[in-house]
Design an enzyme around this catalytic site. Sequence first.
Site, PDB file in Angstrom:
ATOM      1  N   HIS A  37       0.840  -1.208   0.000  1.00 25.66           N
ATOM      2  CA  HIS A  37       0.000   0.000   0.000  1.00 25.66           C
ATOM      3  C   HIS A  37       0.878   1.263   0.000  1.00 25.66           C
ATOM      4  O   HIS A  37       0.590   2.233  -0.697  1.00 25.66           O
ATOM      5  CB  HIS A  37      -0.869   0.059   1.263  1.00 25.66           C
ATOM      6  CG  HIS A  37      -1.895  -1.024   1.359  1.00 25.66           C
ATOM      7  ND1 HIS A  37      -1.834  -2.020   2.299  1.00 25.66           N
ATOM      8  CD2 HIS A  37      -3.022  -1.257   0.643  1.00 25.66           C
ATOM      9  CE1 HIS A  37      -2.880  -2.820   2.156  1.00 25.66           C
ATOM     10  NE2 HIS A  37      -3.615  -2.389   1.161  1.00 25.66           N
ATOM     11  N   GLY A 147      -2.995  -1.656  -7.150  1.00 26.76           N
ATOM     12  CA  GLY A 147      -1.919  -2.649  -7.265  1.00 26.76           C
ATOM     13  C   GLY A 147      -2.265  -3.727  -8.279  1.00 26.76           C
ATOM     14  O   GLY A 147      -3.411  -4.162  -8.378  1.00 26.76           O
ATOM     15  N   GLN A 153      -9.286  -7.114 -10.469  1.00 24.06           N
ATOM     16  CA  GLN A 153      -9.927  -5.914  -9.913  1.00 24.06           C
ATOM     17  C   GLN A 153      -9.580  -4.682 -10.757  1.00 24.06           C
ATOM     18  O   GLN A 153     -10.432  -3.824 -11.024  1.00 24.06           O
ATOM     19  CB  GLN A 153      -9.477  -5.707  -8.468  1.00 24.06           C
ATOM     20  CG  GLN A 153      -9.855  -4.347  -7.881  1.00 24.06           C
ATOM     21  CD  GLN A 153      -9.624  -4.265  -6.391  1.00 24.06           C
ATOM     22  OE1 GLN A 153     -10.455  -4.724  -5.622  1.00 24.06           O
ATOM     23  NE2 GLN A 153      -8.520  -3.692  -5.972  1.00 24.06           N
TER      24      GLN A 153
HETATM   25  O1  PAF Z   1      -8.161  -3.625  -3.172  1.00 22.84           O
HETATM   26  C1  PAF Z   1      -8.778  -3.283  -2.139  1.00 22.84           C
HETATM   27  O2  PAF Z   1      -8.193  -3.131  -1.049  1.00 22.84           O
HETATM   28  C2  PAF Z   1     -10.267  -3.047  -2.215  1.00 22.84           C
HETATM   29  O3  PAF Z   1     -10.873  -3.954  -3.078  1.00 22.84           O
HETATM   30  C3  PAF Z   1     -10.636  -1.612  -2.568  1.00 22.84           C
HETATM   31  C4  PAF Z   1     -10.151  -1.236  -3.958  1.00 22.84           C
HETATM   32  C5  PAF Z   1     -10.028  -0.656  -1.556  1.00 22.84           C
HETATM   33  C6  PAF Z   1     -12.153  -1.432  -2.536  1.00 22.84           C
HETATM   34  O4  PAF Z   1     -12.667  -1.717  -1.281  1.00 22.84           O
END
Ligand code: PAF
Length: 279
Positions: A37, A147, A153
């Site tokens: 992160h 990421g 996603q």
């Molecule tokens: O990747 C994540 O941590 C989650 O899916 C996100 C993008 C913050 C949405 O809740």
Amino acid sequence: MELVHTVAALKEAITTQKKQDKTVGFVPTMGALHEGHLSLVRQAGDACSFVVVSIFVNPNQFNNKEDLERYPRNLDADLAMLKTTPCDLVFAPTVSEMYPTEDHRVFDFGHLDVVMEGLHRPGHFNGVAQVVSRLFNMVEPHKAFFGLKDFQQLAIVNQMVKQLKMPVEIVPCPIVREPDGLAMSSRNTLLNSTQRASATLISQTLFAAMQKARHLSVEALKQWVVDNIDQNPDLQTEYFDIVEDQHLNSITSWTDAGNKIGCIAVHCGKVRLIDNVTF
Ligand code: PAF
């Protein structure tokens, strides 16, 4: 670094910055932050002059209640980590602030949502799209950083932005790995020491597969990956597929068009881990 919990305070802070012509970079997270992160936040800091990080464990994207309850949460530790980064503003809303009324929207992402994670976690990406679209409407970032570990996603978010015509640039960021190769994930903290040692086999196998690719057929390589991981009693592969990166169609031959991504999900005890490599 400022911390806000309400949409009103978030919008006020961002409006002030935009009046000063700042470019807003946004990193949405569910907290339990780790180096992966922080690398997104640093990339946001390099590209933008005001960096917003959200911390919100989104119930709508958990198709498993136990998984939601066990998801690690530690706001104080997250804030301490963010203080070491270029983060300017943290948005940590409650569930009722984020969803004052239920979100009934159903997105149609076609094939992107019915394979791999979408197949094994029904409703997951709909929940991701609900929260990310809300967050984008609240923050109105110029750029948002995601990421590549969550490869599917990223494909979904790109598609959502296109469908909703949102004026935000989605910036994909490289996977960050532990020294032994395990992809960094908030869920890694849920592994006991034996499981943690076993989990290393996932990335080791993917890296070995990159070497073996093209010496074996796509099918034979996929089988080898699953067998190699599942020989460890702590690990059970849920799926391993090799897809082209645009539509996430499974490839059947190494000569198929497009960039080829090998995506995997593995259960390690009760913890579900995902990873991917480019072939
Ligand atoms: O990747 C994540 O941590 C989650 O899916 C996100 C993008 C913050 C949405 O809740």
